[in-house]
Design a protein around this motif. Structure first.
Motif, PDB file in Angstrom:
ATOM      1  N   LYS A 175     -22.017 -34.232 -19.840  1.00 24.26           N
ATOM      2  CA  LYS A 175     -22.022 -33.053 -20.713  1.00 24.26           C
ATOM      3  C   LYS A 175     -22.817 -31.892 -20.121  1.00 24.26           C
ATOM      4  N   LYS A 176     -23.695 -32.176 -19.160  1.00 24.21           N
ATOM      5  CA  LYS A 176     -24.498 -31.110 -18.547  1.00 24.21           C
ATOM      6  C   LYS A 176     -23.871 -30.567 -17.268  1.00 24.21           C
ATOM      7  N   MET A 177     -22.796 -31.194 -16.829  1.00 24.66           N
ATOM      8  CA  MET A 177     -22.110 -30.735 -15.639  1.00 24.66           C
ATOM      9  C   MET A 177     -21.323 -29.460 -15.952  1.00 24.66           C
ATOM     10  N   VAL A 178     -21.202 -28.570 -14.947  1.00 20.07           N
ATOM     11  CA  VAL A 178     -20.452 -27.329 -15.122  1.00 20.07           C
ATOM     12  C   VAL A 178     -19.314 -27.304 -14.109  1.00 20.07           C
ATOM     13  N   TYR A 179     -18.120 -27.058 -14.589  1.00 22.55           N
ATOM     14  CA  TYR A 179     -16.948 -26.973 -13.722  1.00 22.55           C
ATOM     15  C   TYR A 179     -16.103 -25.786 -14.191  1.00 22.55           C
ATOM     16  N   HIS A 180     -15.054 -25.485 -13.444  1.00 17.64           N
ATOM     17  CA  HIS A 180     -14.248 -24.309 -13.771  1.00 17.64           C
ATOM     18  C   HIS A 180     -13.371 -24.565 -14.994  1.00 17.64           C
ATOM     19  N   THR A 181     -13.528 -23.709 -15.994  1.00 13.46           N
ATOM     20  CA  THR A 181     -12.731 -23.798 -17.212  1.00 13.46           C
ATOM     21  C   THR A 181     -11.932 -22.528 -17.470  1.00 13.46           C
ATOM     22  N   GLY A 182     -12.231 -21.466 -16.714  1.00 13.66           N
ATOM     23  CA  GLY A 182     -11.592 -20.182 -16.963  1.00 13.66           C
ATOM     24  C   GLY A 182     -12.306 -19.367 -18.009  1.00 13.66           C
ATOM     25  N   SER A 183     -13.379 -19.906 -18.586  1.00 14.72           N
ATOM     26  CA  SER A 183     -14.098 -19.208 -19.654  1.00 14.72           C
ATOM     27  C   SER A 183     -15.224 -18.320 -19.131  1.00 14.72           C
ATOM     28  N   PHE A 184     -15.489 -18.379 -17.829  1.00 17.54           N
ATOM     29  CA  PHE A 184     -16.504 -17.515 -17.219  1.00 17.54           C
ATOM     30  C   PHE A 184     -16.076 -17.228 -15.781  1.00 17.54           C
ATOM     31  N   PRO A 185     -16.515 -16.105 -15.227  1.00 16.74           N
ATOM     32  CA  PRO A 185     -16.117 -15.772 -13.853  1.00 16.74           C
ATOM     33  C   PRO A 185     -16.686 -16.760 -12.844  1.00 16.74           C
ATOM     34  N   GLY A 186     -15.904 -17.032 -11.808  1.00 18.29           N
ATOM     35  CA  GLY A 186     -16.342 -17.973 -10.787  1.00 18.29           C
ATOM     36  C   GLY A 186     -17.271 -17.345  -9.771  1.00 18.29           C
ATOM     37  N   LYS A 187     -17.754 -18.167  -8.863  1.00 16.44           N
ATOM     38  CA  LYS A 187     -18.599 -17.711  -7.770  1.00 16.44           C
ATOM     39  C   LYS A 187     -17.867 -16.623  -6.989  1.00 16.44           C
ATOM     40  N   PRO A 188     -18.511 -15.531  -6.598  1.00 16.14           N
ATOM     41  CA  PRO A 188     -19.958 -15.301  -6.476  1.00 16.14           C
ATOM     42  C   PRO A 188     -20.665 -14.765  -7.719  1.00 16.14           C
ATOM     43  N   ALA A 189     -19.976 -14.683  -8.860  1.00 21.28           N
ATOM     44  CA  ALA A 189     -20.667 -14.312 -10.095  1.00 21.28           C
ATOM     45  C   ALA A 189     -21.738 -15.372 -10.396  1.00 21.28           C
ATOM     46  N   PRO A 190     -22.820 -14.985 -11.073  1.00 22.04           N
ATOM     47  CA  PRO A 190     -23.934 -15.908 -11.291  1.00 22.04           C
ATOM     48  C   PRO A 190     -23.720 -16.923 -12.404  1.00 22.04           C
ATOM     49  N   ASP A 191     -22.664 -16.752 -13.187  1.00 24.74           N
ATOM     50  CA  ASP A 191     -22.523 -17.480 -14.455  1.00 24.74           C
ATOM     51  C   ASP A 191     -22.653 -18.987 -14.331  1.00 24.74           C
ATOM     52  N   ILE A 192     -22.006 -19.576 -13.332  1.00 26.08           N
ATOM     53  CA  ILE A 192     -21.991 -21.033 -13.231  1.00 26.08           C
ATOM     54  C   ILE A 192     -23.398 -21.605 -13.084  1.00 26.08           C
ATOM     55  N   PHE A 193     -24.259 -20.925 -12.333  1.00 26.47           N
ATOM     56  CA  PHE A 193     -25.620 -21.423 -12.139  1.00 26.47           C
ATOM     57  C   PHE A 193     -26.511 -21.101 -13.332  1.00 26.47           C
ATOM     58  N   LEU A 194     -26.260 -19.995 -13.993  1.00 23.59           N
ATOM     59  CA  LEU A 194     -27.016 -19.674 -15.209  1.00 23.59           C
ATOM     60  C   LEU A 194     -26.699 -20.686 -16.308  1.00 23.59           C
ATOM     61  N   ILE A 195     -25.438 -21.051 -16.427  1.00 27.03           N
ATOM     62  CA  ILE A 195     -25.041 -22.056 -17.418  1.00 27.03           C
ATOM     63  C   ILE A 195     -25.644 -23.414 -17.068  1.00 27.03           C
ATOM     64  N   ALA A 196     -25.603 -23.774 -15.784  1.00 26.66           N
ATOM     65  CA  ALA A 196     -26.153 -25.061 -15.347  1.00 26.66           C
ATOM     66  C   ALA A 196     -27.658 -25.134 -15.613  1.00 26.66           C
ATOM     67  N   ALA A 197     -28.369 -24.046 -15.301  1.00 25.19           N
ATOM     68  CA  ALA A 197     -29.817 -24.016 -15.539  1.00 25.19           C
ATOM     69  C   ALA A 197     -30.123 -24.175 -17.026  1.00 25.19           C
ATOM     70  N   GLU A 198     -29.339 -23.508 -17.849  1.00 23.34           N
ATOM     71  CA  GLU A 198     -29.547 -23.620 -19.297  1.00 23.34           C
ATOM     72  C   GLU A 198     -29.288 -25.046 -19.777  1.00 23.34           C
ATOM     73  N   LYS A 199     -28.275 -25.686 -19.224  1.00 28.12           N
ATOM     74  CA  LYS A 199     -27.934 -27.043 -19.656  1.00 28.12           C
ATOM     75  C   LYS A 199     -29.022 -28.057 -19.320  1.00 28.12           C
ATOM     76  N   ILE A 200     -29.737 -27.838 -18.216  1.00 24.74           N
ATOM     77  CA  ILE A 200     -30.822 -28.778 -17.893  1.00 24.74           C
ATOM     78  C   ILE A 200     -32.176 -28.287 -18.406  1.00 24.74           C
ATOM     79  N   GLY A 201     -32.182 -27.136 -19.078  1.00 23.97           N
ATOM     80  CA  GLY A 201     -33.395 -26.641 -19.708  1.00 23.97           C
ATOM     81  C   GLY A 201     -34.452 -26.134 -18.755  1.00 23.97           C
ATOM     82  N   VAL A 202     -34.007 -25.548 -17.639  1.00 24.76           N
ATOM     83  CA  VAL A 202     -34.938 -25.030 -16.635  1.00 24.76           C
ATOM     84  C   VAL A 202     -34.579 -23.580 -16.336  1.00 24.76           C
TER      85      VAL A 202
END
Length: 223
Positions: free
Chosen positions: A135-162
């Motif tokens: 549930k904490k893993m982040v993969y491409h869903t089309g709901s946020f822009p892909g790399k090089p946009a920062p979203d994937i890492f911001l979401i991942a950081a939020e999911k692990i609470g750091v």
């Protein structure tokens, strides 16, 4: 460093060659464009399938056409993984790193441009559930822009609470390293097993905290 975010393909699992072969197969079947070395660096690895398909095949592809082509490419890729005797294990040294992180209870997750169907495949194929919360893993869903946009890492950081500035990201792709910078990740490490991209990463300052070949010395060097 209080948390760690792993890219998957070409980082945890050395499968870049199989992805390149699968894209070459698809592009040759549906496009007259050639796939250059620069394309592989900047327009293939780290990019989401929809972006790659629109770049190489047509900007006018419908969502249905993108899904069909993406499914074809990923099925070809997964079959290649299963057929390959050289793609059965994690990157050298990673197993020890994952066991260490789990033992020390360091928050960690995976942030990948791959679609869900591939991440489900990896969870089974490499028993990822031993170390990672699905549930904490982040993969491409089309709901946020892909790399090089920062979203994937911001979401991942939020999911692990750091906080992002307290995270370490390990990436192999040009786009992924750009995304880590754009997310203001505190520690950014590139993995480049064959030294193909070391000069580019160094020249553009994409890996300020080091470039590694594998995970053999990752624990003493970064943890």
């Amino acid at each position: 460093m209080k948390g760690i975010i792993f890219d998957f393909n070409g980082t945890m699992f050395m499968d870049s060659d199989l992805h390149e072969a699968a894209w070459l197969y698809l592009i040759q079947n549906y496009s007259n464009k050639e796939m250059t070395k620069e394309d592989i660096l900047k327009n293939i690895h780290g990019k989401t399938n929809d972006v790659i398909l629109r770049h190489f095949i047509s900007q006018d592809l419908s969502e249905e056409e993108i899904q069909k082509l993406s499914d074809e490419k990923e099925a070809y890729y997964r079959d290649s993984v299963l057929a390959s005797s050289a793609h059965k294990e994690f990157t050298k040294g990673l197993l020890e790193v994952l066991d260490y992180l789990k033992r020390e209870k360091i928050p960690m997750t995976i942030a990948s441009a791959s679609p869900k169907i591939n991440m489900d495949f990896y969870f089974d194929y490499l028993n990822l559930g031993k170390w990672f919360d699905y549930k904490k893993m982040v993969y491409h869903t089309g709901s946020f822009p892909g790399k090089p946009a920062p979203d994937i890492f911001l979401i991942a950081a939020e999911k692990i609470g750091v906080d992002p500035q307290n995270c370490l990201v390990i990436e192999d792709s040009y786009s992924g390293l750009q995304a880590a910078h754009n997310a203001q990740i505190g520690t950014i490490v590139a993995i480049d097993p064959e030294g193909k991209n070391r000069a580019v990463f160094a020249a553009e300052g994409l890996a300020p905290d080091g470039i590694i070949e594998d995970f053999s010395t990752f624990i003493p060097d970064y943890l």
